[in-house]
Structures are given as structure tokens and as C-alpha cells.
Motif scaffolding. Structure first.
Motif, short mmCIF file in Angstrom:
data_model
loop_
_atom_site.label_atom_id
_atom_site.label_comp_id
_atom_site.label_asym_id
_atom_site.label_seq_id
_atom_site.Cartn_x
_atom_site.Cartn_y
_atom_site.Cartn_z
N SER A 19 79.40 51.96 72.75
CA SER A 19 80.47 52.95 72.77
C SER A 19 81.84 52.30 72.65
O SER A 19 82.80 52.93 72.19
CB SER A 19 80.40 53.77 74.07
OG SER A 19 80.49 52.92 75.21
N SER A 20 81.96 51.03 73.03
CA SER A 20 83.22 50.32 72.95
C SER A 20 83.47 49.70 71.57
O SER A 20 84.53 49.14 71.32
CB SER A 20 83.26 49.20 74.00
OG SER A 20 82.26 48.23 73.71
N GLY A 21 82.47 49.81 70.69
CA GLY A 21 82.58 49.19 69.38
C GLY A 21 82.00 47.79 69.33
O GLY A 21 81.87 47.20 68.26
N ARG A 22 81.64 47.25 70.50
CA ARG A 22 81.04 45.92 70.54
C ARG A 22 79.59 45.98 70.07
O ARG A 22 78.92 47.01 70.21
CB ARG A 22 81.12 45.34 71.96
CG ARG A 22 82.54 44.99 72.39
CD ARG A 22 82.59 44.44 73.79
NE ARG A 22 82.25 45.45 74.78
CZ ARG A 22 82.05 45.19 76.07
NH1 ARG A 22 82.10 43.95 76.51
NH2 ARG A 22 81.75 46.16 76.90
N VAL A 23 79.10 44.86 69.55
CA VAL A 23 77.75 44.78 68.98
C VAL A 23 76.86 43.97 69.91
O VAL A 23 77.23 42.88 70.35
CB VAL A 23 77.79 44.14 67.58
CG1 VAL A 23 76.37 43.98 67.02
CG2 VAL A 23 78.64 44.98 66.64
N PHE A 24 75.66 44.50 70.19
CA PHE A 24 74.71 43.86 71.11
C PHE A 24 73.32 43.80 70.48
O PHE A 24 72.98 44.62 69.62
CB PHE A 24 74.59 44.66 72.41
CG PHE A 24 75.87 44.87 73.16
CD1 PHE A 24 76.29 43.96 74.12
CD2 PHE A 24 76.67 45.99 72.91
CE1 PHE A 24 77.47 44.16 74.83
CE2 PHE A 24 77.85 46.19 73.60
CZ PHE A 24 78.25 45.28 74.56
N PRO A 25 72.48 42.85 70.93
CA PRO A 25 71.06 42.94 70.58
C PRO A 25 70.47 44.19 71.23
O PRO A 25 70.92 44.63 72.29
CB PRO A 25 70.46 41.67 71.20
CG PRO A 25 71.61 40.79 71.52
CD PRO A 25 72.78 41.68 71.77
N THR A 26 69.48 44.78 70.60
CA THR A 26 68.90 46.01 71.12
C THR A 26 68.39 45.86 72.53
O THR A 26 68.53 46.76 73.37
CB THR A 26 67.76 46.49 70.20
OG1 THR A 26 68.27 46.67 68.88
CG2 THR A 26 67.18 47.80 70.68
N ASP A 27 67.79 44.69 72.84
CA ASP A 27 67.26 44.50 74.19
C ASP A 27 68.29 43.92 75.16
O ASP A 27 67.98 43.68 76.32
CB ASP A 27 66.03 43.60 74.17
CG ASP A 27 66.32 42.22 73.60
OD1 ASP A 27 67.49 41.92 73.31
OD2 ASP A 27 65.36 41.43 73.44
N MET A 28 69.53 43.69 74.67
CA MET A 28 70.64 43.19 75.51
C MET A 28 70.34 41.83 76.13
O MET A 28 70.87 41.49 77.18
CB MET A 28 70.96 44.21 76.62
CG MET A 28 71.28 45.61 76.15
SD MET A 28 72.90 45.75 75.37
CE MET A 28 73.98 45.73 76.81
N LYS A 29 69.50 41.02 75.49
CA LYS A 29 69.12 39.73 76.05
C LYS A 29 69.38 38.61 75.05
O LYS A 29 69.30 38.81 73.84
CB LYS A 29 67.65 39.74 76.45
CG LYS A 29 67.31 40.73 77.57
CD LYS A 29 65.83 40.71 77.88
CE LYS A 29 65.48 41.69 78.98
NZ LYS A 29 64.02 41.72 79.26
N ALA A 30 69.66 37.42 75.59
CA ALA A 30 69.92 36.26 74.75
C ALA A 30 68.67 35.42 74.50
O ALA A 30 68.55 34.78 73.45
CB ALA A 30 70.99 35.38 75.40
N ALA A 31 67.75 35.41 75.46
CA ALA A 31 66.60 34.50 75.38
C ALA A 31 65.74 34.71 74.12
O ALA A 31 65.39 33.73 73.45
CB ALA A 31 65.75 34.62 76.63
#
Length: 292
Positions: free
Chosen positions: A115-127
């Protein structure tokens, strides 16, 4: 170094041996570009890191949702780099936010725009992203050497490393330094490379806090009542910076994405005068009558 430059350097069949020192995202990406070209140009890549494993700070960032990039318009995105804008612009033209999302997708990781325009992995994880990345790097021939802390050069130009077996020296045709900053010594970002470069008369810009929180002299009442509370959909203004977002009140001050975005300007003001006063609109976009 662009792929075309790599080919020009190693147009012969003589193997080109390159060292990448630093196992954070910058070092891993440098190793990837080199190793991909190495399939065609006979380049051998060795990556060294002082820690027991690579990408440790990258993994920590994943605990906060793993913000990869931003979906905002390119002109606005570029303006976030301030004084470095002219230097960064051609780099973002070559590999921008959309290219980064495609690169992540090639690793088998989907992304979404928050919602903020930021981009994330779908699972919100880095590993998962890091595991897929390292697998691809190893498959293209990158050799990893952990627990190898770079110590500088020998008199004849070889690279010195402190390793579990003691000090070792290695010679390379080229070296890429991707040493990080000094923000988190426990995870490897300790800045110990600065005096090494300075001893060779190499100019190094002073390390400064960035994407950081700040101390605020809260009253005891405010701190006890509100520490840990998020402030959402608020607008912050300071020295020409204006943006709407969110941050968190802590026991000692403030931190969070909106604060981090303004951190460079706030930091510079504190360096100049010892403090900074920012303006906060708790109800942005609402008229005075609506607020009343």
C-alpha cells in the motif's frame, strides 16, 4: 564493470581470476555478473567474506518484511538519492526497480507492491531468495570462502586474508571490494577496511549513519505511555523533504520507514547544529474544519 568491459579485458583464452571481497548483496551481485560472463569469457570468481556465512545482514532485513525496491515514478525514485543523483542515474537506467523485480522473479520469487508503494517478496522473507541466489551462483562456478577476513596487501600486491588456518595470501588479476559500511559489526558491517585503504593513500568518505532512527528527549509520561506505538498515515516535513508514511515511537526516540527516508537530511542538520526539529502532520489531507 559492464559485460562489454569484461569481454574487452579478457578477449584471449587466458583465464581471468577475479576476487570479490564482501558477501553482502553488492558482492553477490558483482559475483553474478562476472560469473555469467565467465561462461563465455573464461572468468573464474572467488568470493570472500569475514563472517561464517554470506548475506547475514540481508537475512536480518528480511525480518522486517524485506523491502526490495519501490514502485514510484522513476523521476521521484531517482530524487531520493539527493547529492548522488547524477552518479546513480545511469546505474538505474541500466538496472532499475523493474529490472530488479524481474531478476527476483527469475530466482523463482514473486513480488508485490504494498500500500505504501514499496515492493516485497510475496512471502515477505529473505531466506528463500538468498538460498536460490546462492544456488545459482554456485552453479555458475563461483567459489565461496567464508571466515576469510581481508587484511590488505602484501608488498608484492597479493591479497592477505585471516582464515581459520591462519593468514593466507592469494593473487588475482582483478579485485572488487564490496565491503559494506559500519552499521552492524555483529553481522560483518564493521568498517575495519577504512584504515586499510587509507594506509594506501586512498581517499575514503567518512562513514555516516543512514536509514537510521533518532533520539528524542521524551518526557517520562510520554515514553511510558506511547513507547512501541506506531504512527500511521502521518506526514513529515523537514528541510524541503515532505512525505506521508509511518514510523514507530520508541523508548529513546523514533524509527521506521518514514524516519529513515528523511534520515540523511536530519543527520546533516544534527551534525551542523546539534539538533533537528521536524514538523509532523498527524492528520494529513484533512481541513481544519474536519480536524475540529
Amino acid at each position: 564493470m559492464s559485460p562489454h568491459q569484461i569481454n574487452a579485458v579478457n578477449s584471449s583464452h587466458t583465464p581471468l581470476h577475479v576476487a570479490v571481497i564482501g558477501g553482502g548483496p553488492a558482492g553477490l551481485m558483482a559475483a553474478e555478473v562476472l560469473s555469467r560472463e565467465g561462461v563465455h569469457s573464461n572468468i573464474k570468481v572467488d568470493l570472500f567474506d569475514a563472517m561464517p556465512s554470506v548475506g547475514r545482514k540481508f537475512l536480518l532485513a528480511g525480518k522486517g518484511g524485506m523491502n526490495l525496491t519501490h514502485s514510484e515514478a522513476s523521476t521521484l525514485f531517482l530524487s531520493r538519492y539527493g547529492k548522488r543523483q547524477a552518479f546513480i542515474e545511469p546505474l538505474l537506467e541500466a538496472f532499475g526497480p523493474d529490472d530488479l523485480r524481474l531478476w527476483v522473479q527469475e530466482l523463482g520469487i514473486d513480488t508485490f507492491v504494498g500500500s505504501s508503494g514499496r515492493v516485497f517478496p510475496t512471502d515477505m522473507k529473505a531466506a528463500p531468495l538468498l538460498r536460490a541466489w546462492l544456488h545459482r551462483l554456485r552453479s555458475t562456478g563461483v567459489s565461496f570462502h567464508v571466515r576469510h577476513r581481508w587484511l590488505g596487501w602484501t608488498a608484492d600486491g597479493a591479497m592477505r586474508f585471516a582464515s581459520p588456518a591462519g593468514e593466507v595470501t592469494r593473487t588475482f588479476d582483478a579485485v572488487i571490494l564490496a565491503l559494506g559500511g559500519g552499521s552492524w559489526a555483529r553481522l560483518g558491517s564493521d568498517g575495519t577496511w577504512v584504515p586499510i585503504l587509507q594506509s594506501r593513500q586512498i581517499d575514503v568518505a567518512a562513514l555516516k549513519p543512514s536509514n537510521c532512527g533518532f533520539n528524542v528527549a521524551w518526557s517520562t509520561h510520554f515514553r511510558e505511555r506511547f513507547a512501541g506505538q506506531p504512527l500511521k498515515s502521518v506526514a513529515l516535513s523537514f528541510a524541503g523533504f515532505e512525505r506521508q508514511g509511518e514510523f514507530v515511537v520508541t523508548e529513546t526516540g523514533v524509527e521506521g520507514s518514514l524516519i529513515y527516508a528523511a534520515s540523511a537530511a536530519i543527520r546533516d542538520a544534527i551534525e551542523a547544529s546539534g539538533c533537528a526539529r521536524v514538523l509532523l502532520d498527524l492528520t494529513p489531507g484533512k481541513s481544519l474544519e474536519r480536524v475540529i
